[in-house]
Structure formats: C-alpha cells, structure tokens
Design a protein around this motif. Structure first.
Motif, short mmCIF file in Angstrom:
data_model
loop_
_atom_site.label_atom_id
_atom_site.label_comp_id
_atom_site.label_asym_id
_atom_site.label_seq_id
_atom_site.Cartn_x
_atom_site.Cartn_y
_atom_site.Cartn_z
N ASP A 143 0.81 -1.21 0.00
CA ASP A 143 0.00 0.00 0.00
C ASP A 143 0.85 1.27 0.00
O ASP A 143 0.31 2.38 -0.05
CB ASP A 143 -0.91 0.01 1.24
CG ASP A 143 -1.76 -1.24 1.35
OD1 ASP A 143 -2.28 -1.68 0.32
OD2 ASP A 143 -1.88 -1.79 2.45
N THR B 270 -6.82 0.27 -1.51
CA THR B 270 -5.87 0.07 -2.61
C THR B 270 -6.22 -1.19 -3.37
O THR B 270 -6.90 -2.07 -2.88
CB THR B 270 -4.41 -0.05 -2.11
OG1 THR B 270 -4.30 -1.24 -1.34
CG2 THR B 270 -4.02 1.14 -1.27
N ASP C 294 -7.14 3.47 -4.70
CA ASP C 294 -5.83 3.98 -5.14
C ASP C 294 -5.78 5.51 -5.27
O ASP C 294 -4.81 6.04 -5.81
CB ASP C 294 -5.42 3.37 -6.50
CG ASP C 294 -5.07 1.89 -6.38
OD1 ASP C 294 -4.73 1.45 -5.27
OD2 ASP C 294 -5.11 1.19 -7.39
#
Lengths: 255, 255, 255, 255, 255, 255, 255, 255
Positions: free
Chosen positions: D125, D199, D230
């Motif tokens: 991440d 994410t 994201d």
C-alpha cells in the motif's frame, strides 16, 4: 513490574506520581499488545509460518523482508523468478517452488503430525493445489495428493476419497475452477471437513473463478467451507491447522 | 445385517440365493444412499442430521417431509411459524426455535463430545448465530456463546477469545454483517480454526452481506474460511464436524 | 476516579491494595471499552454519541438497549414508529424525529461549538439530510440547511455555497441521489471539506444510489470524500467531528 | 487589480470606462475561472495545487501542460518514467517521485501549517500512501508516516495511533487493500477524522480494492469517510485541507 | 443596474465604494445565475415542462409542490393514486393518467408542432410508452402509437416503421424489455433517430431491464441512443425536443 | 414480375404451376428483403456510411473488406497502424486518422448541411471525441469542437455552450469519463439535444467508464440520451443524423 | 465375478469370508464406476471426442496429454501455436486449425450422419464458429456455414435460414457478439432447435459477450438455448449430439 | 387455401384477379406473421403453442388476450389465481395448473410423439419443472418425471438416468437451484442432450439462481446448454422441439 508493584513503589515514595502513572499506562499498552496473542506458547504451537504476498511487491522489497527474518520459516507466495533471483542474493539457501510460485526461506519442518488430502478437478488447478501443499508441509503436515480427478467420472472421485477415509485424513482441500462442483461431491462422499479452493480457471460468464466460488458457497453440504479464488495458502493453512490440532489432541491424550 | 451376516446366513442355507443377492444389493444401494460413504459406522459417527431448507417450500410440503422420517433427527431451517403449525399437526412433539427459524423434529443428542464457540459482532447477527448453535447442538457439540461483541471495542473481543482458548474450543464460528472484520480479528487472536459466517445486515454498497463476505474471503489470516451469507447451518455444521472428529480422536487414543 | 486519584487514595490507605488494583484494572478495561482511546478527556471531547442501527432489530430489543443507557445520549437510526412505541414505554421522554427515523434518548447538547452546512439535491434526499443534521446536533454542532438546490440551476447552488463560505462553515455535507453530481460542484466552489452522502433515490441502471456513490468516488475534486449510500449518520458525524476539532483548536488558542 | 482598484482608477480618470468595464469583466471571468470561488484570498488559502492525471495522457501532452504553468506548483499523478522524460525536456527542474509516480513541477511549500498521519496496512500500500503524502506536502502540511502496521497485530496499530493523538494530528489517512479493515480499527482508537484509501491490492472475489472499499463504506465508525481505490491524491488532499483549515483557525485566533 | 451604471454612479460619488463593490459583486452573482440560461426566451422555446419525480416523495410533499406552480404545466411522474388524491385537494383540476402514473397539473398544449412515433415490443411495456407519450404531448408534439409489435414477427415491425417513414416522423421512441432487440431492428429499418427505452420487464439473469439496456448500448446502429430503464419521461422528452427543433426550423424557413 | 403478372402468365399457361408457385415465393422472399429498406432512396438520404469495427479483426481481413467497397465511403473504427498498413496496400488513397484510430476509405463529403458541437471534459476524452467528429464529417455535417472544458470551471462550460446556442447547433455531443457529469451540465444550459458519450477514463470503483455511463443514464435532464462507453461513432452518428434531418427540413421548406 | 458367483464360491468354501467380503466390496466400487456410464456401447455411440482445454496449460503438459491417447480422436481447444509446436514433436501427424485455435490429434470421422448449420453475425465471430464446426465435424456431422449475415439486414438472415430449412438441418448454431440478437431472429424464422453462442466481441457496458449472453437468455423464443461466451466447443457439440441422435433414429427405423 | 389452390381457382375464373392477388398477399402476410416460417406445414409440425408471459400483465389484459384466440392452444405462464379468475370469466373451460402457475386455454394434444425426462434437484425446483412439463405436453410430448433427486446421493441420480436411457428419452430437462451441479452430473452420465434450467432457489452470494446458471454455463460437458433462471417454458419447449423433430424423422423413415 505489575500493578501491585507499582502501587507499592508509589506508596513507599520510591517513584514519583508521574512515574507511577506512566508505568501503569505502559502496563496498559503492553496488555493491548498481548491482547493479540494472550498466550505466546499457544501461538507458537499453532505453527503457522509467516507468509508474504509477493505479487504486488518489487523483488528488492521481497528480498529485504526475507533477509530480515533469519532463523524463522517464511514463505513468499505468488512469487516470480525475478523475486527469487533477488532473494537468493541475500538468502543463498532459499528455495523456489516454481510450480506454485512459492519461495521458501528457512527450514521446512518434518512431516510428523497431521495428514491432509489435496484433490484437484483438473491439471490447470495444480499450481494452486501445490501452493496449498507447500503451506501444509510448512506446518508439519503430511499431504496425500490426487490431481486431475475430473467431475464427470464419479469413480475417479470415489477412489481418492476412499483412500483418504482409510488413511483417516484430518481434512481435505479440494481445488477446482470452471463450475467448481467437485468440493460438494467430495464432501458428500467423505467424513472429513472439506476446504474448497476455487481457481481462476474458466472464461466467459462466471469465469476467473466466480462460478466456482459461488458454487462452493451455495453448496448444501454442511462439511464444506471456502476460501477465496486461487488462495491455496488459505486452504492449505486451514486444513493443516485442523490437522495439527486434531493430532495434538491425540498426543495429549496418549500421555 | 452387514455383508458377513449375509454371507453366513447364505452359507447356512438360512436364506435363498435370491434373498442373499437382494440383501447385498440393498446393502450396496444403502451405502450409495449414504452419500457414497464407504464405511457406515464412520458415516454415523459424522453425525450430521438431515437439514431441510424450509423457506422456498410450502408448509404442507415441509410437514409431509417431517412426517416421513420417524425416529431420526431432522432440522427445518429458515422456517416460519406457518411451517411449524403445519408440521405440529403431523409431528406433535416437533419444537420451534423461533429466534432462528428452525423446526426440530426428533430428539436432540446429549452434548457429550466437542466444544465450539460462537461469537457475533452485533445483536442483528444473533438469529444466524442461533441457527449455527442449534445445528452444532444437533451434532452433539457443546456451544459457548458470546453475542454482540462489536468490532471497535477490542477488549470486548479479547475476553471471549481468551475464554475460548482456555476452554480449548475445537473451532469458533464468528458471525458478522456490515464490514465483516470480526472473523479476521478473532482469527488473529485465537489458535482455533475460525469459520466466518457473513450476515445480510448492512445497506447500500456492499450491503446484504456482500462486504462482509468479501472481507472474509480477502482476509490474510490462514486459519479462517467462510460459508455463504446467513448460512448458520453451514457454519455450525463445519465447526461441529471439526469438533466431533477432534474429540473422537481423543476418545480413541484414550482407550 | 482517574489513575492519580487511585494512587493517592491507596497511598493514604483509604483503599486496600486489592481495591486499588481492581480500580486500576477497571480503569484499564473502561479505557479499552472506550474504543482504545488513550486519553479519556479527549474521547469525551470527541463527543460522538452512541448510535444504534435500528432497522434490523425488533422493537423490544431496541427498547431494551435504550433503557440500559440511563443518563447518556443515544440515537437509534433507521427506526420506525413501532420501534419508538416500544422505546417510549421504557424511556418516556424519548423523542422521535419521524422525518429521518431517529429516536433520541437523552438530552441533546446546546449547539455551542462548530458549524456545518447540509445541502441536498432534491426533496427526496431530505430524510437522509435530516439524519445527518440530528447526528451533528447531537454532537453540539450548529447546522445551516439548504434543501432541494438541484444540479441544473447553478445559481441555486452558488447561493448557499456563498452563505456557507461567509459563515466560515467547518464542513459541508452534500446529500444527493440520481447521478450524484452535486457534491463535486459544491466542492469545486467551496473552500470547506465536503462529505458526499449518496442516497438511494433513482431507479434502473445505477439506481438505489449506485451511480451517485460512484460519481462521488470518481470525482477529481481533492476536497471531497464519501460515505455509504443513505448513511446520514456517517456524513453528519464526520462533518461534526471536523467542526468540533476545528472549534476546539480555536478555543484552545484563545486562552 | 481588484474591484476597488478599478473603481478608484476609473474615478480618477486613469482608465476609460471601456477599460474599467473590461477589467471588471475580466475580474469576473477570472473569478469564475477560479472554480466559482467567491473570495480569491480564501481560494488561495485553500492551497490545493493543480493535479494532472497522467496515466491516460501521452508523455508529450503531459509535458505540454507542465510547460504552460510557469511559476505555479503542479503535480502529475499516476505518471511513468516516460512521462517524466518528456516533461524534463521542457521543465528541467521538474522532479520525479518514482515511488508513487508523481511528477512535481514548481517549488514545494515549507511544511509550516497542519499535521497529518498516514498509516498503511501493508508494504504493497506504500505507493498510494506516498502519493497522499506528496499531495499533503504540496499543500504545506507535515506528514507522520507509519507503514506496514498490519491488521492482525493490534499493538502494532495502537502505537502509531497513540503517537498521532499525542501529536494532535489534524487528520489521519489510512491506506489499506485486501479486506480493508484497518481504517475502521484506527478510527475506533483515534480522535482524529480518518480518511480511508482502499488500494487495489488483493485478488479473486473482492480483489482490486473492491472488498477494501466496501468495508470502509460499511463501517459503523462515524469518523471515517472514503475516497476511491488507489486515490492517494484525494485522500491526502482532503486530510491536508482539514489540517490547513484547522491550523488557520488557530492562527486567526492567536492574533 | 449594469457595470457602466455602477461605474458612473461611483465616479459621481452617488454611491460609496462599499456599495459599488457590493453592486458589482451582485452583478457577478446574477450572471452566474444567468449562466444556466443565457437566453430566457430560447429556454422557453425549448418547451420542456417541469417534471417532478413522484415515487420517493410523500403525497403531501407532491401536493405542496404542485400547488406552488400556479399557471405553469407540471408533470408528476411515477405517481400513485395516493399522490393524486393529495394533489387534487389542492389543485382540483389536476388530471391523473393512471395507465402511466403521471399527474398532469396545468393545461396541456395543442399538438401543433412535431410528430414522433412510439413503438413497444410487448403489452407490458405500455405504461412506460404512455409516460413517454404524455411527456411528448406536454411539449406540443403529436404522437403515433404502435404497441405490442413483438420482435419475432418482422412484418409486425415493418408496418409501423413504414407508416412512420411516410408520416416523416421526427423521431421514434422504441420501448422494450426482455432482450431489448426491437430498437436495433427499428433503427435498421427507419431513417429517423431512434431513442431506445429499456423496461424492467423480464426476470432471471439480465432481468429488470439490464439485458435490454445493454443490448441497446451494444447496438451497432449509429442512429440509436438510449435512456435509463423505465425512463419514459427521458425518452419522450428527447424525441419531442428533436421534433420541436426540427419543426421550428421548418417554420422559420417558411417565413 | 409482380403478383398479377404471374397470375396472368399462369392463367394463359405460359408457366407451369410449379413455376408460378416458385415465382410467387420468390416475390415473397424479395419483399422480406425489402422489408428492411422499404424505400432505398430514403435510406440513401439517411447518409450513414458503412462502419467496420476494426479492433477484433485481423489487418488482412480489414484490408479485404475495404478493397471490396470501391467507390463508397467506408470507415474502419478502433483501428491500429497495422490495420492501416494492410489497407493501404490494397487501397492506396486510404487515410488514417491516427488520433482516433479511424481509417477513411473513399471521399469525405463536403460539410454543407448540419452543424453539431463536440465538447470534452478532459484531454483524455479527445480520441473518442475525434471519432465522433470524423463520423459526423463523413455524414456531411460541420463540427465545432471544444476540448478539455472540465467540470469544475463553470465558465469554461458556459462559453462553448453560448457559442453553440448562437450558432444554432443541431445537436451537441458531450464526451466525458471519470464521474461523467458534464453532459448533464451542458444539457441544463443548452437548448440542443445532447448525446452523452462516456469514456473509459477513470480507475477504481466505477472506473473504465461505468460511473460516467450510469451518471448519464441517471440524469434528470430530459434532453440527454447516451451511447455506450467509448462509442464515438454512435454519438457522432446520432448527432449528425439529427442535424441532417433538421437541415433537410429546412431545405425542403425553402423550396 | 458377480454377486451370485461370490455367494456360491463362499458357500462352497472356495474362498474365505475375508475374500468374499472384499470381492463384494470391489463389486460395489466397480458399480460406482459404472454408474457414470451404465452402458459403454451407448456412450461410444454418443461419439463425443475428448476435448482438452488448452489455454491454461503449458505446451509441455498439452503435448504429454496428447501423446497419452494413441488411436483416439482428441481436440485441444483455445490452443496457441506454441501448444501445437510442442504437440507436433510428440504426435507428428497432429493438425492445427489456426483459425479457431484447435489442435486435432487422431483421425477425423467421415461426415456421414447428421447436418447442422452455423451462422455468425459478424466476421469477428468466425473463430468461435469455426471451433463449433470442428467439434461437430469431429462428431461425424456435416456443417453448412453462413458467416457475417449481420442483424440489420433481415433478408441476409432469411436466405441462410431458408436453405437450412430446405436441407432439413438437425440444429443450428448461431454465433453472435455485441447485442447478440441474431439467435432470437433465427429461432423465430426456423423450425430447428437453435444453440446460441455469445462471443466476447464488443466493448464498454455489456461488452466481452455479457450483453449477447443476457440477450440470448432473455429471449422469449422457446426453441433457443445458450452456452457460455466463446464456447464454440459446447455449441457445436450440443448441435452435433442432437443431429447424431436424430440421424441414428432415422437409420434405426430404416432397418 | 394455399398458393396452388389460389392459382387453380384463378385459372378457372372462380375468383377475380383482385381476389387472387389479395389472397396471395394475405397468404404472404400470414406467412410473415407466422414468424417468417417459409413452410407453413413445417411451422405447424413444430407445434409450439403461443405462450403469454402473465406476471407483468393485469388480469384483465390476460383475459382479453385469451378470449381473442378461440380454437387455438395458448398457455399463460407465471400466472396467479387472480389472472385465472379473470380468464375463466371469458373462457370458461380454461384450466389452471396452480403448481406451476400456468393457465391452459384450449385443448392439450395427445402425447403421441416424443419422450423427454425432467429431473429436479430439490422439491423447491418442482414448480419450474412442472412449467417445463406442461409446455412439453402442450407440444404433444410424453414426460417422465424424477423430482428431488438431490446432488449428493449419486445413486439417486443414476437410477433415473438409467431409466431414461432405457426409454431412449429424446432429451432431458434438469432443473436445479443452489449450486446447480445436477445438470452437469446428468449430462456426464446420459447420452441424451440435456437442457439445464437454473431456478431462483438459494440465497446470499450467487443466490436467486445466479450460481446455478453460471455453473451450467461453465460446465465442460458438451451435451448441455442452458436457458434463463426459472425459464421452465424455454427448457421444456427446447426439449420438446428436439423430441418432436427426432420422432418426426422416425415416422418419416417408417413410411
């Protein structure tokens, strides 16, 4: 220093009130830390190795993580050859199980405890099955493998099930893509708990494992649960955990 | 009458060859009928009662099925009061567990064997948890229940997990809707296999159990598998199967 | 009684060591109970009341929960009149905000601290907006409301935004169903953080709030975040938390 | 030249009525151009730099845009090395933050104002977290980073949360893939507003960030909102906006 | 008072600089308001009546809105009899088109301008088609209706298409559920622009209009566009707008 | 030979009954063929060139199709350079519009008839907009282009809309990805029919054009319809068809 | 040795009771094996060759499977040139049908039995149609092919349908992507059973075959069933099975 | 009166040329009306009765349709008792098959031709199976029914399959909800073409028939195709069509 010690030390003016409060607070934080484990030796006995999900990480990052755990067993899953090349530079005796994309860092245990079966529907499901097998072996469990038994030929299913019943397998991992009906069939024939692992084999509507997963979730067999698509680590880990705890019980009661 | 009995009876001319063949064939069919389980005594020991999915059936159909299984334990799941009224007319001593919509036909076994824990995130998850509990009890397993432990209050989670570790619970069923993070947390704290049961609590995107199910499938905890949304029968049945087989091992080795 | 009080009481022999330890442990548990917040006074200042999700619970269960929290402020969301009738029997001074389905148990605080704006695209979005308003008011925040400003008439949008800028609103909650473009427009005009709350208004493809939620997530405005469909509690709570912390900072620095 | 200046200049016959009208109109257009913000100085204080979404654009197009904004701060997000090469030819002092794919054109401000925390669940991440960090820093906000704290080890979560509470962080960005439970946990422990950034880490059902996003939307924590999968820019921008406005309040009241 | 007036007034000291600035700012806001219309008379000529989406609103709310627009034509869509009862109390001459759930408030115009055709695949699609027809008639457009032409009987399709070509229909609305292939067929036979309106007729996979909508979006006919499922208002409005503008051109050029 | 001719010929024994029946049957088949056209000259006037969807075809196949239509205008959409290379070998004067991936075979008409506007939200939407422009130009329509007008800067939207209203544009194609709100805004400002073309710009939830499409379908503006994601051909073709038919009306009435 | 033989052998003490039981059990297992076939010669007459799904397998694995079935006909579907290269090394006379990605191992039968038609909507659907054709030919069925008949030109559809009716085709496979309306049209014109094969041609919403599949499932034509997207093997196999069984009936009755 | 009759009548001056042309045209229209079937006698032999989808229609509409087809066989599917009451008033001898919600108007044919089997997985699937059975019987086909054979008990599957093979069933309809694996199993055991009909039995992920449908589409058995969820009419109609055409072949060749 536990609560009583702090209380005494404070009462006897050995520590300031600030220190007493700080020590009590630290005790509190430590407990939160312990909340996650509660009994470290039990956790150890659980015997699940650390698993690092390799795919989204750079080879360098993976190598760095592997190098930072000397002495302990660690698996890198969904790894590629590039990951392995980077790891090998830092951990020369790391091994690569290319058929399932797992890098093994550290020494695998002897298979002395439980026993599980792993069955696949097709040859395309083998890499995920091998991932499950390596995970189980990393937890000290012996694995009997039956690959490519299909779903149409029922006798091809009944043979491995019979062998696994006779071997008193602690759990069975069934790996299947496409329509994913095999775990239901195995569960209806067997007496062991069955872990269904859907694979991303298949195309079109319900492809990429969706139909297989839904099929396992919709099953009416009460001895079958599922993990996510292609999650061999999860399937092998659950089966091995059941196996180890069942074997442990046996050993305990043997004493 | 098992195979050997038939062989002996035939050898001693107590039965005709026709009857011998018929008995053997019936034995064969019975075996297949028992879901291809190759060893009846094992199948029995598996101890999973018949479960009839009530919701899509008419009350009359359910009553008819219940009346046709005298002497054996049978559960009707997702049943309503109207199903129960119809059943009671034909099977007067049937019981209705209204909190989880299960009709129990036949005698529940004594809880002598395994032990499982059932934990719920909220009070809305209780009906599904109770469904799991009745299923497990129908398989002779003792159940320790911890309802409404939330996901935010971590100590509210750690307390029941500690108790279940101390009681050496064979498996833990964790029932949760909304974001469904509780099974992952319990699995990370406990040493038992965890069965996650998502519930249809929740609304909007990911509501009706979708987020909860996906969360359990995406978990990285290798000791957690899932059943379908609201499938308390499946969750309780798998946990009880693990428990019974682990206890059985204990009893065997005690001899 | 906080840690220091316990330490002093013990030092002066006003309490036994058993009681001191018990009090400290209780303090510890209480703290974990307060969602692991490490500083109780901060937690208090956070000022988020308990919210019980009413829809999936029986009226009796809701009433029981309400009756068990005497003295503290509690909201029951997505409640119906039947929930309220049951609550009123046990908590006579409970109030029902029928326009947004919230039961208020306990006394609402004075609106002395922050200020937020709540804007809706249409009249169908008002119930969710009111839910957000009650939540914010329960956290001591003043609310300026602008309902039914549409998305097509840009001047109808610019008016409330101007007023909110002039009032220096701490945050703006924008509630919108259908295509959900309003939060993006408000965010592009305003200087405040914007919380988008999609509503389940709309039908066909992308209906039930899906298009609205996706629109808010796809926005390119960096001052806009979203909560789930119809989650007025979440939107109002976040806005009020931002408002309270910003006001608190002001008060602190004024000293 | 603002409105008053134009009025004065006209009154003193320094400019013709045509010029006065033209200047006022231009002022008007400029204002609309500044995204309908009614008060330019406020808009400035908001301090959000222009962000160009690089991924779907050709390197030449990106370079052309960068070259057209001399003197102002501009970020190109989701950019690749090829984008950077093209930009550098036209804007030699542009910088490339390769770990998060951001090209920085212009001078980053000094971190003098607010403070936010950024926490990630895993190492996968980190790129998205870095994107959030660069965005926040571009808005003059200081960032405390805690990467790879996991979701299972609760004490690994409580440590950074404690530090952020002690530093009085204005907001916390929590970046997580897989099952996305970390933001809920952090929000339950902390007193700051939390921005969840899902994410695209994860595979199978709910993979590519879907489960993580749904989990954040289904959370029952009222101090947590989400941005798209994201979207580090959005998460960092919102947190920095909250921080700047809270700090601004502080400065104002200090006067 | 326009910009020049303000400038003059200020120059001649008839107004203070504060007032001058304020007046100029108001002028600015007014312009934003005008940005949405730019030319009121054109907007009028567009002739789209206000449409209130009735379904999610209470009857009282709908009645209140209807009563507040005396003199102008207003349609309430997806309305029930209860909505109408409430409206009639406040607007006695309101009409209810029960077959398509539209309340008409105000006087419908004479059908003097354009001409459109509306074709449905089945009888189940008629309510949505009627919604489109009322909308078009409210915009002064004449409607030729061909209901239940099916998709299999090709001559049943070619007959109405031939008639509509001969009548030089300005646009054709084609309403279809199930597999939704009719708009593509009509578009391939006709020379008019075709607006496809999918309906929520159908069940199982792709039911509730999903297959019909996707079919219309996937069409390779370049003279076909779509509106959302069951959106008769949108389909009829677009067709009538095309018709009115085409007729207007005719009238203009006739002069 | 029409029906009467056959009847006569048969009556006069000029043809056998077999031949008569066959001729009548052929007449019938011919009519089915004509059912799709009914009036060839009308079909011609519709003026839509043949469009071949290039992406899924091999370069050789595309070239073969192009070579088989000498003299007529043909567009190959979603074509790559490899397609063009193959076509050029067989049709040397074919042209490649690389910015939108269209191969033009044959002579483009003079832009003498209608007028449409094409507006894009961002620069990433330009290739799809260019596809629409080429299609419209191939139908003899003039195109006014306004690219990258954004969604936040309202004056950047109002300028082109004002120009298009002043030019009396027959229709407006609005191309937008991400949250896709631009077509709704343009439709609310303009008096022309608007065709929304969602593009596959965007990522995460609702990415690849899904949010944009749903936003356009959920719009409450009755003058807006949509085509599929990235379908510039469809959007440009519909707008040009509306334009041509409106212009044609003008010419007709001028006579 | 059947049941009676075992009974006799045991009665005459020719075999031990252990052997008798074992033999009876083996008989039982054999029967399970036979349960799947029941009549081997029938199975043979069914005439479906083994099909290996090539795409997810390595070339070596595919070659190994092909080499292990000497003498029997085997198809490898969704194969690439690399698969073929590997196969040819082990089975030199294997053939590669590159247009549909099928490797043929063994001798194709003479087309002596049934007759089917295969129709495609576009040229992009041809590879899937060829897959169906090879499968049918491998089952001894003759295939009449009509490719690229489109959906708009109805007479282009009626011609092949007429020919297939005249040839008394046993079944028709209709292959279509995009909106997938062709199978419904063919089914409404023809008297043969129609198998719809959706293809992954198409893009945007409903692309990759989703709209086509849903369209075929939503059809109201009772003589149409579907297989999965791009499943030419399944479509061709079903059609050939119907054809063979219908021809077989004919031959039988001719005797 | 067919073509030849008209020709003869005209030749013998029994009818005027106008009448001859009119009759031929009517014949032509009738033919197109019969769904473009080019040979009326074939169309008749196809023997598919008209089926009206009752669910979305009002009882009055359904009754009106039924009354308008005197003398011909017509089925109303998914009908309720209210539909039937309305129909009975107009067509007194209409029958209601309440177990599957079909109203039969007209006389069912004698079962003289083909033979199909219908198998269901559970008792919840029976209504859909009965729908298929009525449809097949309305086409003159005999039906052998095997309901509630489950998926787990393999012998319960093999028995009906064996019987259907022995009866030389022309096709088998397999009706299954939940995980929908039964059609695949039956297809692997049988030599007949199998039509899978998924039912909306099941809940949670993949519920309402989604998993069952996907499972049937993902099957690797080449003798299995599917219809939509709960589409008994489609399944029964396809099976009966296959049966009738196979029987017809038999009769033809017997002559």
């Amino acid at each position: 220093m536990d609560i009583r010690d702090v209380l005494e030390a404070y009462k006897q003016d050995k520590i300031s009130p600030e220190d007493a409060e700080k020590l009590l607070r630290m005790d509190y934080l430590e407990r939160i830390g312990q909340d996650c484990v509660l009994d470290r030796s039990r956790s150890m006995r659980k015997g699940i190795p650390e698993v690092v999900y390799g795919a989204p990480k750079t080879p360098d990052k993976v190598a760095e993580i592997c190098a930072s755990r000397p002495g302990s067993l660690l698996l890198v899953s969904k790894a590629g050859r590039d990951h392995f090349e980077a790891v090998r530079k830092k951990v020369p005796d790391a091994e690569f199980r290319e058929d399932c994309g797992i890098i093994v860092v550290g020494k695998m245990p002897e298979p002395v405890k439980g026993l599980i079966g792993i069955i696949t529907a097709g040859t395309s499901d083998v890499p995920v099955a091998e991932e499950a097998a390596v995970m189980a072996e990393a937890m000290g469990v012996k694995v009997m493998k039956y690959y490519d038994v299909g779903v149409a030929g029922l006798h091809r299913i009944s043979e491995p099930v019979k062998e696994l019943i006779e071997a008193d397998a602690d759990a069975i991992v069934v790996v299947a893509g496409m329509e994913g009906a095999l775990p239901t069939l195995v569960s209806s024939m067997s007496t062991s708990p069955v872990i269904g692992v859907p694979t991303s084999t298949g195309y079109g509507a319900g492809g990429k494992g969706e139909a297989a997963l839904l099929c396992m979730l919709q099953t009416c067999s009460p001895g079958l649960t599922a993990v996510n698509i292609d999650n061999g680590i999860g399937g092998g880990g659950m089966a091995a955990l059941i196996a180890n705890r069942r074997s442990e019980r046996k050993s305990q009661s043997n004493k």
